[in-house]
Design a protein around this motif. Sequence first.
Motif, PDB file in Angstrom:
ATOM      1  N   GLU A 181     -10.675  -0.790   6.963  1.00 23.70           N
ATOM      2  CA  GLU A 181     -10.576  -2.149   5.650  1.00 23.70           C
ATOM      3  C   GLU A 181     -10.085  -1.268   4.712  1.00 23.70           C
ATOM      4  O   GLU A 181     -10.558  -0.539   4.172  1.00 23.70           O
ATOM      5  CB  GLU A 181     -11.652  -3.370   6.469  1.00 23.70           C
ATOM      6  CG  GLU A 181     -11.476  -3.862   7.559  1.00 23.70           C
ATOM      7  CD  GLU A 181     -13.116  -4.753   7.373  1.00 23.70           C
ATOM      8  OE1 GLU A 181     -13.519  -4.897   6.147  1.00 23.70           O
ATOM      9  OE2 GLU A 181     -13.354  -5.687   8.339  1.00 23.70           O
ATOM     10  N   ASP A 184      -7.011  -3.136  -0.465  1.00 23.29           N
ATOM     11  CA  ASP A 184      -5.532  -3.733  -0.501  1.00 23.29           C
ATOM     12  C   ASP A 184      -4.676  -2.360   0.401  1.00 23.29           C
ATOM     13  O   ASP A 184      -4.705  -1.688   1.000  1.00 23.29           O
ATOM     14  CB  ASP A 184      -4.639  -4.293  -2.221  1.00 23.29           C
ATOM     15  CG  ASP A 184      -5.161  -2.546  -2.657  1.00 23.29           C
ATOM     16  OD1 ASP A 184      -4.889  -1.728  -2.474  1.00 23.29           O
ATOM     17  OD2 ASP A 184      -5.293  -2.959  -4.227  1.00 23.29           O
ATOM     18  N   TYR A 221       0.823  -9.402   4.387  1.00 24.51           N
ATOM     19  CA  TYR A 221      -0.855  -8.761   5.028  1.00 24.51           C
ATOM     20  C   TYR A 221      -1.604  -9.619   4.743  1.00 24.51           C
ATOM     21  O   TYR A 221      -2.910  -9.571   5.768  1.00 24.51           O
ATOM     22  CB  TYR A 221      -0.479  -7.580   4.077  1.00 24.51           C
ATOM     23  CG  TYR A 221      -1.780  -6.238   5.594  1.00 24.51           C
ATOM     24  CD1 TYR A 221      -2.310  -6.670   6.280  1.00 24.51           C
ATOM     25  CD2 TYR A 221      -1.022  -4.998   4.937  1.00 24.51           C
ATOM     26  CE1 TYR A 221      -2.734  -5.245   7.146  1.00 24.51           C
ATOM     27  CE2 TYR A 221      -1.646  -4.300   6.393  1.00 24.51           C
ATOM     28  CZ  TYR A 221      -2.387  -4.265   6.904  1.00 24.51           C
ATOM     29  OH  TYR A 221      -2.683  -3.516   7.692  1.00 24.51           O
ATOM     30  N   ALA A 222      -2.244  -9.909   3.672  1.00 23.94           N
ATOM     31  CA  ALA A 222      -3.044 -10.826   3.381  1.00 23.94           C
ATOM     32  C   ALA A 222      -3.242 -11.760   3.815  1.00 23.94           C
ATOM     33  O   ALA A 222      -4.305 -11.937   4.602  1.00 23.94           O
ATOM     34  CB  ALA A 222      -3.578 -10.456   2.318  1.00 23.94           C
ATOM     35  N   ALA A 226      -5.812 -10.425   6.452  1.00 24.88           N
ATOM     36  CA  ALA A 226      -7.434 -10.524   5.887  1.00 24.88           C
ATOM     37  C   ALA A 226      -8.028 -10.921   5.968  1.00 24.88           C
ATOM     38  O   ALA A 226      -8.228 -12.081   7.042  1.00 24.88           O
ATOM     39  CB  ALA A 226      -6.743 -10.619   4.572  1.00 24.88           C
ATOM     40  N   THR A 227      -9.508 -10.187   6.109  1.00 23.79           N
ATOM     41  CA  THR A 227     -11.007 -10.262   7.035  1.00 23.79           C
ATOM     42  C   THR A 227     -10.967 -11.764   6.346  1.00 23.79           C
ATOM     43  O   THR A 227     -10.607 -11.893   4.826  1.00 23.79           O
ATOM     44  CB  THR A 227     -12.298  -9.360   7.063  1.00 23.79           C
ATOM     45  OG1 THR A 227     -11.879  -8.715   5.222  1.00 23.79           O
ATOM     46  CG2 THR A 227     -11.555  -7.898   7.529  1.00 23.79           C
ATOM     47  N   GLY A 230     -11.774 -10.412   2.822  1.00 28.20           N
ATOM     48  CA  GLY A 230     -10.702 -10.116   1.926  1.00 28.20           C
ATOM     49  C   GLY A 230      -9.659  -8.863   1.873  1.00 28.20           C
ATOM     50  O   GLY A 230      -9.392  -8.059   1.405  1.00 28.20           O
ATOM     51  N   ARG A 231     -11.064  -8.457   2.557  1.00 28.68           N
ATOM     52  CA  ARG A 231     -10.280  -7.437   3.434  1.00 28.68           C
ATOM     53  C   ARG A 231      -8.815  -7.169   3.866  1.00 28.68           C
ATOM     54  O   ARG A 231      -8.749  -7.635   4.818  1.00 28.68           O
ATOM     55  CB  ARG A 231     -11.522  -6.165   3.626  1.00 28.68           C
ATOM     56  CG  ARG A 231     -12.423  -5.566   3.517  1.00 28.68           C
ATOM     57  CD  ARG A 231     -11.944  -4.622   1.635  1.00 28.68           C
ATOM     58  NE  ARG A 231     -12.897  -3.528   2.148  1.00 28.68           N
ATOM     59  CZ  ARG A 231     -13.085  -3.144   1.796  1.00 28.68           C
ATOM     60  NH1 ARG A 231     -12.387  -2.820  -0.021  1.00 28.68           N
ATOM     61  NH2 ARG A 231     -12.520  -1.463   2.098  1.00 28.68           N
ATOM     62  N   LEU A 232      -7.815  -5.790   4.173  1.00 28.28           N
ATOM     63  CA  LEU A 232      -7.154  -5.400   4.898  1.00 28.28           C
ATOM     64  C   LEU A 232      -7.371  -4.735   6.004  1.00 28.28           C
ATOM     65  O   LEU A 232      -7.529  -3.359   5.927  1.00 28.28           O
ATOM     66  CB  LEU A 232      -5.867  -5.475   4.132  1.00 28.28           C
ATOM     67  CG  LEU A 232      -5.136  -5.947   2.794  1.00 28.28           C
ATOM     68  CD1 LEU A 232      -3.955  -5.481   2.408  1.00 28.28           C
ATOM     69  CD2 LEU A 232      -4.732  -7.541   3.977  1.00 28.28           C
TER      70      LEU A 232
END
Length: 276
Positions: A181, A184, A221-222, A226-227, A230-232
Motif C-alpha cells: 500500500e 499516492d 486510482y483513488a 483506494a482502501t 485512503g491508501r493505494l
Amino acid sequence: MKMPASNAPPLFDRATLRHRRARVQDEALFLHRAAVDEVQDRLGMVNRTFTAPAIVTPFAHIWQDTLTGATLVADEETLALTPGTHDLVVHAMALHWANDPVGQLIQCHRALRPDGLLLTVCLGGETLHQLRAAVGQAEIEVTGGLSPRIAPMGELRDLGALLQRAGLALPVADAVPMTAEYRDLTHLMQDLRAMAETNVLTNRLKSPTRRKVFERAQSIYAEHFATPQGRLPATFEMICLTGWSPDVSQPKPLRPGSARMRLAEALGTDEGKLSD
C-alpha cells in the motif's frame, strides 16, 4: 552457450535495465526478499538434498546466503551456466525481463543434471493491474492515445507452458499474490524506480509524460482502488514454476486403456450412461 539469434526486435532495452539496476535502493528490494522466502519454503518441501545449486539473479547480495555453496549467475541473455553441472537451478525474479524467456529456461535445463530441479520465480500478469488501468485510462483521456508504458507480463497458464517448451518434466506453476500500500501514485512510482521495476520497453515513450496524465491517473486510482484509509493498493503477483530435468527414474503416466479397474468399481458406485 550462445542461443540462436532471433529476427524479432527485442521487447526490452536491456542496457537501460542494467543501468537502472545499478542504482537500486536495497531497502526497496522487498520482492526479492519475499522470493527468497518462497524458494526456501518450496525447497523445504522437496525430499532432496541439493549439493550443486546455481542461482540466476540480478542482485547477488540478496541471494548469496540462501543456498550453501550456490553458484551465483548474473541475469544476462546468455547465462554463465555450464551444461550438466547443477542439480538445482533457481531463476530468481528476472524472467519477466527476458527478451527470450523460453531460451532462458532452456539454458537452465541444459545446466541441470538428469533429475535436477529448476525453480523459477518471476512476476506475473496480475502485477500492478491497478496502475495499468489507472494510467491507461488517464492517458487516453488526456492525450487521446495510449503509449507502451508498463511491460506485459505472462499469465500463469502461459508461463507454465514455457516449462514444457523448454523440455522439462513434471511441470508445476502456481501464483502467490502480494499487496503493498502507498500514500499516492508518486509514492508508488518512487518505489518502482528504487527497485528497478520501471518501464524499459524498447519502444517506450522517450519524451516526458504530461503532468495532467499523472494527476488524472491519481484520481482514477483513488476512485476505483483506494482502501477505506485512503491508501493505494498495488498488487504484485509472484509466479513460481518448477520442472525437472527428465530422467528414467521419474514417474510416467500410464498408457490409455491400461487400467485394470473401472473408476466406478474403485468408488463403489454404479456406472451408468449420461443423459442426452
